[in-house]
Design an enzyme around this catalytic site. Structure first.
Site, PDB file in Angstrom:
ATOM      1  N   ASP A  13      11.445 -11.438   5.010  1.00  0.00           N
ATOM      2  CA  ASP A  13      11.708 -10.005   5.188  1.00  0.00           C
ATOM      3  C   ASP A  13      11.707  -9.569   6.652  1.00  0.00           C
ATOM      4  O   ASP A  13      11.355  -8.434   6.968  1.00  0.00           O
ATOM      5  CB  ASP A  13      10.687  -9.160   4.407  1.00  0.00           C
ATOM      6  CG  ASP A  13      10.760  -9.406   2.923  1.00  0.00           C
ATOM      7  OD1 ASP A  13      11.860  -9.716   2.436  1.00  0.00           O
ATOM      8  OD2 ASP A  13       9.725  -9.293   2.247  1.00  0.00           O
ATOM      9  N   LYS A  16      16.652 -10.566   8.361  1.00  0.00           N
ATOM     10  CA  LYS A  16      17.740 -11.545   8.463  1.00  0.00           C
ATOM     11  C   LYS A  16      19.071 -10.945   8.013  1.00  0.00           C
ATOM     12  O   LYS A  16      20.107 -11.190   8.613  1.00  0.00           O
ATOM     13  CB  LYS A  16      17.432 -12.783   7.588  1.00  0.00           C
ATOM     14  CG  LYS A  16      16.171 -13.525   8.009  1.00  0.00           C
ATOM     15  CD  LYS A  16      15.832 -14.648   7.050  1.00  0.00           C
ATOM     16  CE  LYS A  16      15.393 -14.191   5.682  1.00  0.00           C
ATOM     17  NZ  LYS A  16      14.093 -13.480   5.636  1.00  0.00           N
ATOM     18  N   GLY A  40      15.700 -11.076  -0.728  1.00  0.00           N
ATOM     19  CA  GLY A  40      16.306  -9.749  -0.770  1.00  0.00           C
ATOM     20  C   GLY A  40      16.681  -9.406   0.654  1.00  0.00           C
ATOM     21  O   GLY A  40      15.807  -9.180   1.474  1.00  0.00           O
ATOM     22  N   HIS A  41      17.971  -9.449   0.961  1.00  0.00           N
ATOM     23  CA  HIS A  41      18.433  -9.206   2.327  1.00  0.00           C
ATOM     24  C   HIS A  41      19.144  -7.861   2.376  1.00  0.00           C
ATOM     25  O   HIS A  41      20.184  -7.686   1.746  1.00  0.00           O
ATOM     26  CB  HIS A  41      19.376 -10.332   2.778  1.00  0.00           C
ATOM     27  CG  HIS A  41      18.707 -11.682   2.809  1.00  0.00           C
ATOM     28  ND1 HIS A  41      19.367 -12.842   3.094  1.00  0.00           N
ATOM     29  CD2 HIS A  41      17.418 -12.040   2.609  1.00  0.00           C
ATOM     30  CE1 HIS A  41      18.527 -13.857   3.068  1.00  0.00           C
ATOM     31  NE2 HIS A  41      17.332 -13.397   2.751  1.00  0.00           N
ATOM     32  N   GLN A 224      13.885 -16.388   2.937  1.00  0.00           N
ATOM     33  CA  GLN A 224      12.427 -16.485   3.133  1.00  0.00           C
ATOM     34  C   GLN A 224      12.144 -16.674   4.630  1.00  0.00           C
ATOM     35  O   GLN A 224      12.870 -16.132   5.445  1.00  0.00           O
ATOM     36  CB  GLN A 224      11.827 -17.619   2.308  1.00  0.00           C
ATOM     37  CG  GLN A 224      11.825 -17.379   0.804  1.00  0.00           C
ATOM     38  CD  GLN A 224      13.147 -17.637   0.125  1.00  0.00           C
ATOM     39  OE1 GLN A 224      13.710 -18.703   0.259  1.00  0.00           O
ATOM     40  NE2 GLN A 224      13.652 -16.685  -0.622  1.00  0.00           N
TER      41      GLN A 224
HETATM   42  P1  GDP Z   1      15.377  -9.981   5.149  1.00  0.00           P
HETATM   43  O1  GDP Z   1      14.888 -10.452   3.837  1.00  0.00           O
HETATM   44  O2  GDP Z   1      14.899 -10.829   6.272  1.00  0.00           O
HETATM   45  O3  GDP Z   1      16.867  -9.790   5.194  1.00  0.00           O
HETATM   46  O4  GDP Z   1      14.722  -8.552   5.379  1.00  0.00           O
HETATM   47  P2  GDP Z   1      14.630  -7.348   4.295  1.00  0.00           P
HETATM   48  O5  GDP Z   1      15.976  -6.781   4.109  1.00  0.00           O
HETATM   49  O6  GDP Z   1      13.894  -7.791   3.088  1.00  0.00           O
HETATM   50  O7  GDP Z   1      13.656  -6.358   5.052  1.00  0.00           O
HETATM   51  C1  GDP Z   1      13.986  -5.873   6.305  1.00  0.00           C
HETATM   52  C2  GDP Z   1      14.056  -4.355   6.249  1.00  0.00           C
HETATM   53  O8  GDP Z   1      14.152  -3.876   7.577  1.00  0.00           O
HETATM   54  C3  GDP Z   1      15.265  -3.801   5.547  1.00  0.00           C
HETATM   55  O9  GDP Z   1      14.903  -2.611   4.907  1.00  0.00           O
HETATM   56  C4  GDP Z   1      16.254  -3.530   6.669  1.00  0.00           C
HETATM   57  O10 GDP Z   1      17.173  -2.506   6.355  1.00  0.00           O
HETATM   58  C5  GDP Z   1      15.321  -3.096   7.746  1.00  0.00           C
HETATM   59  N1  GDP Z   1      15.708  -3.360   9.136  1.00  0.00           N
HETATM   60  C6  GDP Z   1      16.347  -4.439   9.665  1.00  0.00           C
HETATM   61  N2  GDP Z   1      16.373  -4.345  11.002  1.00  0.00           N
HETATM   62  C7  GDP Z   1      15.737  -3.200  11.320  1.00  0.00           C
HETATM   63  C8  GDP Z   1      15.389  -2.564  12.557  1.00  0.00           C
HETATM   64  O11 GDP Z   1      15.667  -3.056  13.647  1.00  0.00           O
HETATM   65  N3  GDP Z   1      14.698  -1.374  12.454  1.00  0.00           N
HETATM   66  C9  GDP Z   1      14.353  -0.821  11.252  1.00  0.00           C
HETATM   67  N4  GDP Z   1      13.677   0.329  11.266  1.00  0.00           N
HETATM   68  N5  GDP Z   1      14.646  -1.402  10.099  1.00  0.00           N
HETATM   69  C10 GDP Z   1      15.316  -2.571  10.132  1.00  0.00           C
HETATM   70  P1  IMO Z   2      13.620 -12.973   2.006  1.00  0.00           P
HETATM   71  O1  IMO Z   2      14.789 -13.937   2.033  1.00  0.00           O
HETATM   72  C1  IMO Z   2       9.349 -12.411   1.531  1.00  0.00           C
HETATM   73  C2  IMO Z   2       7.279 -15.099  -1.234  1.00  0.00           C
HETATM   74  C3  IMO Z   2       6.696 -14.478  -2.481  1.00  0.00           C
HETATM   75  C4  IMO Z   2       5.487 -15.384  -2.678  1.00  0.00           C
HETATM   76  C5  IMO Z   2       6.026 -16.740  -2.259  1.00  0.00           C
HETATM   77  C6  IMO Z   2       6.497 -17.612  -3.412  1.00  0.00           C
HETATM   78  O2  IMO Z   2      13.963 -11.628   1.491  1.00  0.00           O
HETATM   79  O3  IMO Z   2      12.930 -12.964   3.298  1.00  0.00           O
HETATM   80  P2  IMO Z   2       8.643 -17.537  -4.976  1.00  0.00           P
HETATM   81  O4  IMO Z   2       9.141 -16.474  -5.900  1.00  0.00           O
HETATM   82  O5  IMO Z   2       9.611 -17.907  -3.912  1.00  0.00           O
HETATM   83  O6  IMO Z   2       8.122 -18.737  -5.697  1.00  0.00           O
HETATM   84  O7  IMO Z   2       7.355 -16.869  -4.252  1.00  0.00           O
HETATM   85  O8  IMO Z   2       7.109 -16.488  -1.391  1.00  0.00           O
HETATM   86  N1  IMO Z   2       8.720 -14.835  -1.024  1.00  0.00           N
HETATM   87  C7  IMO Z   2       9.206 -13.981  -0.120  1.00  0.00           C
HETATM   88  N2  IMO Z   2       8.563 -13.126   0.708  1.00  0.00           N
HETATM   89  N3  IMO Z   2      10.697 -12.516   1.582  1.00  0.00           N
HETATM   90  C8  IMO Z   2      11.343 -13.382   0.766  1.00  0.00           C
HETATM   91  O9  IMO Z   2      12.666 -13.610   0.869  1.00  0.00           O
HETATM   92  C9  IMO Z   2      10.596 -14.140  -0.151  1.00  0.00           C
HETATM   93  N4  IMO Z   2      10.918 -15.059  -1.088  1.00  0.00           N
HETATM   94  C10 IMO Z   2       9.759 -15.488  -1.603  1.00  0.00           C
HETATM   95  O10 IMO Z   2       6.317 -13.142  -2.268  1.00  0.00           O
HETATM   96  O11 IMO Z   2       4.459 -15.034  -1.793  1.00  0.00           O
HETATM   97 MG    MG Z   3      13.838  -9.715   2.183  1.00  0.00          MG
END
Ligand code: GDP
Ligand code: IMO
Ligand code: MG
Length: 428
Positions: A13, A16, A40-41, A224
């Site tokens: 999270d 990416k 979840g991206h 991840q």
């Molecule tokens: P990922 O799994 O690595 O793609 O990250 P997620 O999407 O799960 O979580 C990142 C969160 O940060 C999302 O809600 C994005 O919309 C948000 N985001 C990404 N870059 C930035 C940033 O530079 N500033 C802020 N405030 N939010 C960001």
């Molecule tokens: P993105 O790509 C954050 C975490 C789960 C748990 C552990 C194992 O959005 O960054 P699993 O369901 O994979 O067996 O869970 O890994 N986890 C993540 N945490 N971002 C993710 O993906 C994750 N995918 C799995 O919360 O701790």
């Molecule tokens: Mg994510």
């Protein structure tokens, strides 16, 4: 052209999705190489806001080929749902979205077993996303998996499923005292999935290798993060695939020698969902403020994310393991409100100062962070588009993190949208 891999530097999270979305504007091929719909991206671009779980974030560039690689675990239901979401936004996937025939299928019993395992683990539960990830990769390693390519030949698929289900039903009935899964019902479900998946199934490794040979620009999309990697992460509190840069070649089906750049995505502070050690975790009002300001709730499960200060010990480990050639520091804007910002430069473990990230969770659990305090900037960075637009204290924070990590930031994120990005140096 060589390939670039984009990797989460922490516990997932990091942002990416955002980084891949804007970099994808300039690449020809984007390949997801690990994980499944546990990811979840989030992407916010002129086409809308999207939570991507399986389909690469390059789908928004109409000229890019998007591939779900062999290292990914594919839930047909999740794929179809996401496909519909993307198509509803007017994005054509014709001839530019493929799933590896070698990717493993997440079957209903994987999800069931994920839940049963977690329940059985009790206090030792991992806090998984509950999507069947552990069990599907377990079956892959145990040579009991069903692969996407198996769907092509229906007779052979049925035969293989019958055998695999026998093994699963033995487990479900004898260990868990549950009713067996009905073969005919499951087969019918799989055949329905087949109808949806068939147009997308291909030998994608060959496609990516050919693209590289043709001089196309390939980006490998991580899911991840490094500290959730099955080998490098905080085992056993990890996911079940190889999420770090080393896993990218395997998960995309290309030679490692083609990957010459690795971009690490770092959050300007630290978050983690699920169980496991998090040395800089803040269980106080400051942690709450980070969660509130950053809206730190999981994209896949909606769970609140644990928050803390930037951990440069963990970050340095990530730089070393992945060989990052550059970094993206995102969510700097979330720190805009804090009078003081902190970075963890070392740990104290058993009375000694430790600068290397421990491999054992027991040690990591006992580590106390040693912080460097820096003045906050308490003004908005959201409209900064050049490094010099950042307040001096924010610039100093970024520079100090670079020093601590031993890795320069090519990109800085100051908001969730594509344009809220500072391009410090070219990435590709
Ligand atoms: P990922 O799994 O690595 O793609 O990250 P997620 O999407 O799960 O979580 C990142 C969160 O940060 C999302 O809600 C994005 O919309 C948000 N985001 C990404 N870059 C930035 C940033 O530079 N500033 C802020 N405030 N939010 C960001
Ligand atoms: P993105 O790509 C954050 C975490 C789960 C748990 C552990 C194992 O959005 O960054 P699993 O369901 O994979 O067996 O869970 O890994 N986890 C993540 N945490 N971002 C993710 O993906 C994750 N995918 C799995 O919360 O701790
Ligand atoms: Mg994510």
């Amino acid at each position: 052209m060589p390939a670039i891999v984009v990797v989460g530097a922490n516990w997932g999270d990091e942002g990416k999705g955002k980084v891949i979305d804007f970099l994808a504007e300039e690449v020809d091929v984007v390949v997801r190489y690990c994980g499944g719909h546990n990811a979840g991206h989030t992407v916010k671009n002129p086409l809308g806001t999207f939570a991507m779980h399986l389909i690469p974030c390059g789908i928004f560039n109409p000229n890019a080929l998007n591939i779900i690689g062999n290292g990914v675990a594919v839930s047909p239901e999740a794929f179809v749902k996401e496909l519909r979401m993307v198509q509803a936004a007017g994005i054509s996937t014709d001839g530019r979205l493929f799933i590896s025939d070698r990717a493993h299928l997440i079957m209903p019993y994987h999800k069931l077993l994920d839940g049963l395992n977690e329940k059985g683990f009790g206090d030792n539960a991992i806090g998984t996303t509950g999507q069947g990830i552990g069990p599907v990769y377990t079956d892959k390693a145990a040579r009991l998996g069903m692969r996407v390519g198996d769907l092509v030949d229906t007779a052979a698929f049925a035969e293989r499923l019958r055998f695999v289900l026998e093994q699963k039903n033995r487990l479900l009935t004898r260990v868990y005292d549950l009713e067996p899964i009905d073969f005919a019902t499951l087969l019918a479900q799989c055949m329905e999935a087949r109808d949806h998946l068939l147009p997308f199934i291909a030998d994608t490794g060959a496609m990516v290798r050919q693209s590289l040979a043709q001089g196309k620009r390939v980006m490998l999309e991580g899911a991840q993060g490094t500290l959730l990697d099955i080998d490098e992460g905080t085992y056993p509190y990890v996911t079940s695939s190889s999420t770090s840069a080393g896993g990218a070649a395997i998960g995309a089906g290309i030679p490692p020698t083609h990957i010459t750049k690795a971009l690490g995505v770092f959050k300007a502070y630290t978050t983690r969902v699920g169980a496991g050690p998090l040395p800089t975790e803040l269980l106080d009002a400051t942690g709450e403020q980070m969660r509130d300001r950053g809206q730190e709730f999981g994209t896949t499960t909606g769970r609140p994310r644990r928050c803390g200060w930037f951990d440069a010990v963990a970050g340095r480990f990530s730089v070393e393991v992945n060989g990052f050639t550059g970094g993206a520091l995102v969510r700097l804007d979330v720190l805009d409100a804090f009078p003081v910002v902190k970075g963890c430069s070392g740990y104290r473990l058993n009375g000694k100062v430790v600068e290397d990230f421990p491999s054992h969770v027991g040690d990591l659990d006992r580590c106390e962070p040693i912080y460097e305090e820096m003045p906050g900037w308490q003004s908005s960075t959201e409209n900064a588009r050049h490094f010099d637009d950042l307040p001096p204290a924010a610039q100093a924070y970024v520079r100090r993190l670079e020093e601590l990590l031993g890795c320069p930031f090519d990109v800085i994120g100051v908001g969730a949208t594509r344009e809220q990005t500072i391009h410090v140096r070219p990435v590709l």
